[in-house]
Design a protein around this motif. Sequence first.
Motif, PDB file in Angstrom:
ATOM      1  N   LEU A 223       0.897  -1.281   0.044  1.00  0.00           N
ATOM      2  CA  LEU A 223      -0.053  -0.106  -0.134  1.00  0.00           C
ATOM      3  C   LEU A 223       0.692   1.135   0.063  1.00  0.00           C
ATOM      4  N   LEU A 224       1.958   1.388   0.814  1.00  0.00           N
ATOM      5  CA  LEU A 224       2.808   2.429   0.942  1.00  0.00           C
ATOM      6  C   LEU A 224       3.363   2.454  -0.360  1.00  0.00           C
ATOM      7  N   GLY A 225       3.608   1.687  -1.145  1.00  0.00           N
ATOM      8  CA  GLY A 225       4.477   1.708  -2.421  1.00  0.00           C
ATOM      9  C   GLY A 225       3.731   2.229  -3.602  1.00  0.00           C
ATOM     10  N   LEU A 226       2.275   2.619  -3.325  1.00  0.00           N
ATOM     11  CA  LEU A 226       1.363   3.064  -4.240  1.00  0.00           C
ATOM     12  C   LEU A 226       1.397   4.635  -4.486  1.00  0.00           C
ATOM     13  N   GLN A 227       1.980   5.362  -3.824  1.00  0.00           N
ATOM     14  CA  GLN A 227       2.218   6.742  -3.834  1.00  0.00           C
ATOM     15  C   GLN A 227       2.391   7.042  -5.434  1.00  0.00           C
ATOM     16  N   ALA A 228       1.702   8.170  -5.963  1.00  0.00           N
ATOM     17  CA  ALA A 228       1.780   8.536  -7.270  1.00  0.00           C
ATOM     18  C   ALA A 228       2.969   9.748  -7.313  1.00  0.00           C
ATOM     19  N   GLY A 246       6.480   5.796  -0.064  1.00  0.00           N
ATOM     20  CA  GLY A 246       6.590   6.780   0.772  1.00  0.00           C
ATOM     21  C   GLY A 246       5.382   7.758   0.889  1.00  0.00           C
ATOM     22  N   LYS A 247       5.205   8.483   1.712  1.00  0.00           N
ATOM     23  CA  LYS A 247       4.028   9.443   1.786  1.00  0.00           C
ATOM     24  C   LYS A 247       4.464  10.912   2.098  1.00  0.00           C
ATOM     25  N   THR A 248       3.673  11.655   1.334  1.00  0.00           N
ATOM     26  CA  THR A 248       4.087  13.219   1.257  1.00  0.00           C
ATOM     27  C   THR A 248       3.282  13.986   2.404  1.00  0.00           C
ATOM     28  N   VAL A 260      10.520   4.552   2.593  1.00  0.00           N
ATOM     29  CA  VAL A 260      11.464   3.508   2.903  1.00  0.00           C
ATOM     30  C   VAL A 260      12.197   3.373   1.421  1.00  0.00           C
ATOM     31  N   VAL A 261      13.563   3.240   1.440  1.00  0.00           N
ATOM     32  CA  VAL A 261      14.120   3.085   0.187  1.00  0.00           C
ATOM     33  C   VAL A 261      15.046   1.646   0.108  1.00  0.00           C
ATOM     34  N   GLU A 262      14.610   0.857  -0.926  1.00  0.00           N
ATOM     35  CA  GLU A 262      14.982  -0.396  -0.811  1.00  0.00           C
ATOM     36  C   GLU A 262      15.708  -0.614  -2.121  1.00  0.00           C
ATOM     37  N   TYR A 263      17.104  -1.141  -1.998  1.00  0.00           N
ATOM     38  CA  TYR A 263      18.248  -1.396  -2.974  1.00  0.00           C
ATOM     39  C   TYR A 263      18.329  -2.727  -3.487  1.00  0.00           C
TER      40      TYR A 263
END
Length: 309
Positions: A223-228, A246-248, A260-263
């Motif tokens: 869900l948190l990966g859906l941000q446009a 993320g969320k602004t 969250v940044v995932e490599y």
Amino acid sequence: MTAVPTPAARTRIVEAFADAGVTGQLYAADIDSGTRIAVGGDADVSTASVHKVCLVATLYREAAAGRIDLRRQTEIPAGARSAGPTGLGVMRDAARLSLRDLASLAVAVSDNAAADLLWDAVGRDTVNRTMGELGLRRTVAVQTMRELYASMAEDAGAGGAAALVDPAAVSRLRVLDPARTNRSTPREMAALLAAIWRDEVCEGARGAEGEEGEEYGAELRALLGLQAWSHRLASGFPFDDVRVSGKTGTLPTLRHEVGVVEYPDGGRYAVAVFTRAASTAVTLPAADAAIGRAARIAVDALRASALRA
């Protein structure tokens, strides 16, 4: 936890904020090692729409505990919806959506109307209790989105929304004062994200339909990966193989993002950036970009620290 032993990175973050004409606070942590870097990481900040992360995390924790059904349908009549430039607030017809679809809208396009329907379903006290259970005692919800916007309208006065570029009107806004609105700290918002990614928010629970808690955790992360929006945090990581969730949060002079940044090598980093601009202009691309730039400096420092260890 171990702090990054390179003050140069912190200096560069401060310079990135200054170059963009903003003051800023940042907290970033390696989710697995706990190594972190901070610039004003314990400052109280007005969270704006960033607080929707607290809301949806609570929703999924309640669902995992069997106290709420994410599939529950909500009737949404036409009109009388919370203000906002996206989502249900600009739609004209009646709708019917599940709680989890409302959560998707609240995150993907920061839909205030969808968020307020979730506030009604979950309850502000439940959100605050959940943050306390997670050890985030400085993360407090004071207002729903409709209450936040009503406060702004009252403080702006007769000039209405047009007055919100007037520095005198902006100085009256209670929503910019962490003592009088939804608030947290960069450290606590990063900690919440780290807990979500470590499966600690829905840990060990089983929902009403029998799903394991970690399944709820996976759905919450998705869900948190859906941000446009990609103009803030994600702008610092323009790579196809790096995922940014993320969320602004945005209010007059405030531009935030937590995520969250995932490599691809497995590195994952919780980042919270909060800024306030000197200018009251609505459009400030440099201020937006500074969030991504500061986050990139922080994550690069965390990754370099891991290599030195």
